[in-house]
Design a protein around this motif. Structure first.
Motif, PDB file in Angstrom:
ATOM      1  N   UNK A   1       0.817  -1.206   0.000  1.00  0.00           N
ATOM      2  CA  UNK A   1       0.000   0.000   0.000  1.00  0.00           C
ATOM      3  C   UNK A   1       0.856   1.263   0.000  1.00  0.00           C
ATOM      4  N   UNK A   2       2.005   1.214   0.699  1.00  0.00           N
ATOM      5  CA  UNK A   2       2.876   2.381   0.719  1.00  0.00           C
ATOM      6  C   UNK A   2       3.408   2.682  -0.678  1.00  0.00           C
ATOM      7  N   UNK A   3       3.845   1.651  -1.394  1.00  0.00           N
ATOM      8  CA  UNK A   3       4.370   1.853  -2.745  1.00  0.00           C
ATOM      9  C   UNK A   3       3.279   2.331  -3.690  1.00  0.00           C
ATOM     10  N   UNK A   4       2.083   1.780  -3.535  1.00  0.00           N
ATOM     11  CA  UNK A   4       0.973   2.197  -4.375  1.00  0.00           C
ATOM     12  C   UNK A   4       0.623   3.657  -4.114  1.00  0.00           C
ATOM     13  N   UNK A   5       0.605   4.038  -2.838  1.00  0.00           N
ATOM     14  CA  UNK A   5       0.320   5.420  -2.494  1.00  0.00           C
ATOM     15  C   UNK A   5       1.369   6.372  -3.040  1.00  0.00           C
ATOM     16  N   UNK A   6       2.643   5.971  -2.929  1.00  0.00           N
ATOM     17  CA  UNK A   6       3.725   6.807  -3.448  1.00  0.00           C
ATOM     18  C   UNK A   6       3.623   6.943  -4.964  1.00  0.00           C
ATOM     19  N   UNK A   7       3.253   5.854  -5.640  1.00  0.00           N
ATOM     20  CA  UNK A   7       3.120   5.877  -7.093  1.00  0.00           C
ATOM     21  C   UNK A   7       2.036   6.852  -7.518  1.00  0.00           C
ATOM     22  N   UNK A   8       0.968   6.944  -6.712  1.00  0.00           N
ATOM     23  CA  UNK A   8      -0.145   7.831  -7.047  1.00  0.00           C
ATOM     24  C   UNK A   8       0.070   9.248  -6.533  1.00  0.00           C
ATOM     25  N   UNK A   9       1.127   9.436  -5.722  1.00  0.00           N
ATOM     26  CA  UNK A   9       1.351  10.741  -5.129  1.00  0.00           C
ATOM     27  C   UNK A   9       0.278  11.096  -4.126  1.00  0.00           C
ATOM     28  N   UNK A  10      -0.174  10.094  -3.360  1.00  0.00           N
ATOM     29  CA  UNK A  10      -1.286  10.300  -2.427  1.00  0.00           C
ATOM     30  C   UNK A  10      -0.922  11.305  -1.347  1.00  0.00           C
TER      31      UNK A  10
ATOM     32  N   UNK B   1      -5.207  -3.713  -8.610  1.00  0.00           N
ATOM     33  CA  UNK B   1      -6.259  -3.444  -7.631  1.00  0.00           C
ATOM     34  C   UNK B   1      -7.084  -2.215  -7.979  1.00  0.00           C
ATOM     35  N   UNK B   2      -6.485  -1.222  -8.597  1.00  0.00           N
ATOM     36  CA  UNK B   2      -7.236  -0.002  -8.899  1.00  0.00           C
ATOM     37  C   UNK B   2      -8.201  -0.173 -10.060  1.00  0.00           C
ATOM     38  N   UNK B   3      -8.201  -1.355 -10.697  1.00  0.00           N
ATOM     39  CA  UNK B   3      -9.266  -1.694 -11.638  1.00  0.00           C
ATOM     40  C   UNK B   3     -10.528  -2.114 -10.885  1.00  0.00           C
TER      41      UNK B   3
ATOM     42  N   UNK C   1      -8.714   5.003  -2.042  1.00  0.00           N
ATOM     43  CA  UNK C   1      -9.179   5.170  -0.665  1.00  0.00           C
ATOM     44  C   UNK C   1      -9.865   3.905  -0.148  1.00  0.00           C
ATOM     45  N   UNK C   2     -10.545   3.213  -1.038  1.00  0.00           N
ATOM     46  CA  UNK C   2     -11.324   2.049  -0.626  1.00  0.00           C
ATOM     47  C   UNK C   2     -10.445   0.878  -0.212  1.00  0.00           C
ATOM     48  N   UNK C   3      -9.269   0.752  -0.805  1.00  0.00           N
ATOM     49  CA  UNK C   3      -8.414  -0.363  -0.395  1.00  0.00           C
ATOM     50  C   UNK C   3      -7.994  -0.207   1.059  1.00  0.00           C
ATOM     51  N   UNK C   4      -7.957   1.025   1.546  1.00  0.00           N
ATOM     52  CA  UNK C   4      -7.666   1.218   2.965  1.00  0.00           C
ATOM     53  C   UNK C   4      -8.835   0.771   3.822  1.00  0.00           C
ATOM     54  N   UNK C   5     -10.077   1.035   3.369  1.00  0.00           N
ATOM     55  CA  UNK C   5     -11.236   0.558   4.118  1.00  0.00           C
ATOM     56  C   UNK C   5     -11.187  -0.970   4.245  1.00  0.00           C
ATOM     57  N   UNK C   6     -10.845  -1.639   3.140  1.00  0.00           N
ATOM     58  CA  UNK C   6     -10.786  -3.100   3.141  1.00  0.00           C
ATOM     59  C   UNK C   6      -9.675  -3.585   4.057  1.00  0.00           C
ATOM     60  N   UNK C   7      -8.486  -2.999   3.931  1.00  0.00           N
ATOM     61  CA  UNK C   7      -7.352  -3.418   4.761  1.00  0.00           C
ATOM     62  C   UNK C   7      -7.647  -3.195   6.242  1.00  0.00           C
ATOM     63  N   UNK C   8      -8.241  -2.061   6.557  1.00  0.00           N
ATOM     64  CA  UNK C   8      -8.555  -1.755   7.943  1.00  0.00           C
ATOM     65  C   UNK C   8      -9.565  -2.752   8.509  1.00  0.00           C
ATOM     66  N   UNK C   9     -10.572  -3.095   7.694  1.00  0.00           N
ATOM     67  CA  UNK C   9     -11.559  -4.068   8.167  1.00  0.00           C
ATOM     68  C   UNK C   9     -10.931  -5.444   8.336  1.00  0.00           C
TER      69      UNK C   9
END
Length: 213
Positions: free
Chosen positions: A99-108, A187-189, A194-202
């Protein structure tokens, strides 16, 4: 005196009101889901859920027979984002990204960026520390398959068609305990970032809840 509903509750209720307007047969066909005149059914992290086709209200069950409580924000938003956002044709790449790499790739930035900061899952890491055997047993209980990474590492299907990898390193003399979540690179397909964080958190709350039983 009632304190009223949280913004999360209000957002989830608004999202559920949109569900009755959608093509439920098409959703069921796309994700190979069971449905009947009243409900659409979906499995999520070891639990069964049903979504009322007339109201959008989502309930959960442990045995698929008794639906005992309404779903929460993370669950509702995960389902509805999957149904409304996902691309018409979905295919897993078989490759992983954390998730960290994905966030960095998107410039979150903002809440999304903070959600995947390196210490985002530190409260769970602290809870799992010293409990590797129990954590592994819980992952197996959730249908997880062990993979050769970290002190505890399992691939778990959050949905029947969508896997996630959880990796946990216990603390030692030099490093704090560390929990990492990996997704298929496509995953972004399936859902918004933001939603992948909801899933990971749950997922992590679900694991913690089972471990605490």
């Amino acid at each position: 005196m009632s304190l009223g509903k949280s913004n999360y509750d209000i957002q989830a209720e608004k999202a559920q009101l949109e569900f009755p307007k959608w093509n439920h047969e098409a959703i069921a066909h796309k994700f190979d889901l069971i449905y009947d005149k009243k409900y659409l059914y979906i499995n999520f992290i070891g639990q069964k859920y049903r979504i009322n086709r007339e109201t959008g209200i989502t309930e959960k069950s442990d045995d698929g027979i008794l639906y005992y409580s309404k779903a929460g924000f993370n669950e509702i938003m995960s389902f509805l984002d999957l149904f409304s956002y996902s691309k018409p044709q979905l295919e897993l790449s078989g490759e992983w990204i954390n998730m960290q790499s994905l966030g960095a790739r998107l410039g979150a930035t903002g809440p999304s960026g903070r959600a995947v900061a390196s210490d985002a899952f530190s409260p769970f890491s602290e809870y799992f520390s010293g409990k590797c055997s129990k954590l592994a047993k819980t992952c197996v209980q959730l249908g997880g398959k062990e993979v050769a990474h970290a002190d505890v590492s399992y691939v778990i299907n959050v949905f029947d068609f969508l896997p996630v990898m959880i990796q946990f390193w216990d603390c030692d003399d030099e490093f704090a305990a560390d929990t990492r979540i990996f997704w298929d690179t496509n995953i972004l397909d399936y859902m918004h970032f933001e939603t992948i964080f909801y899933v990971a958190n749950h997922l992590l709350h679900r694991i913690k809840s089972i471990m605490g039983e």
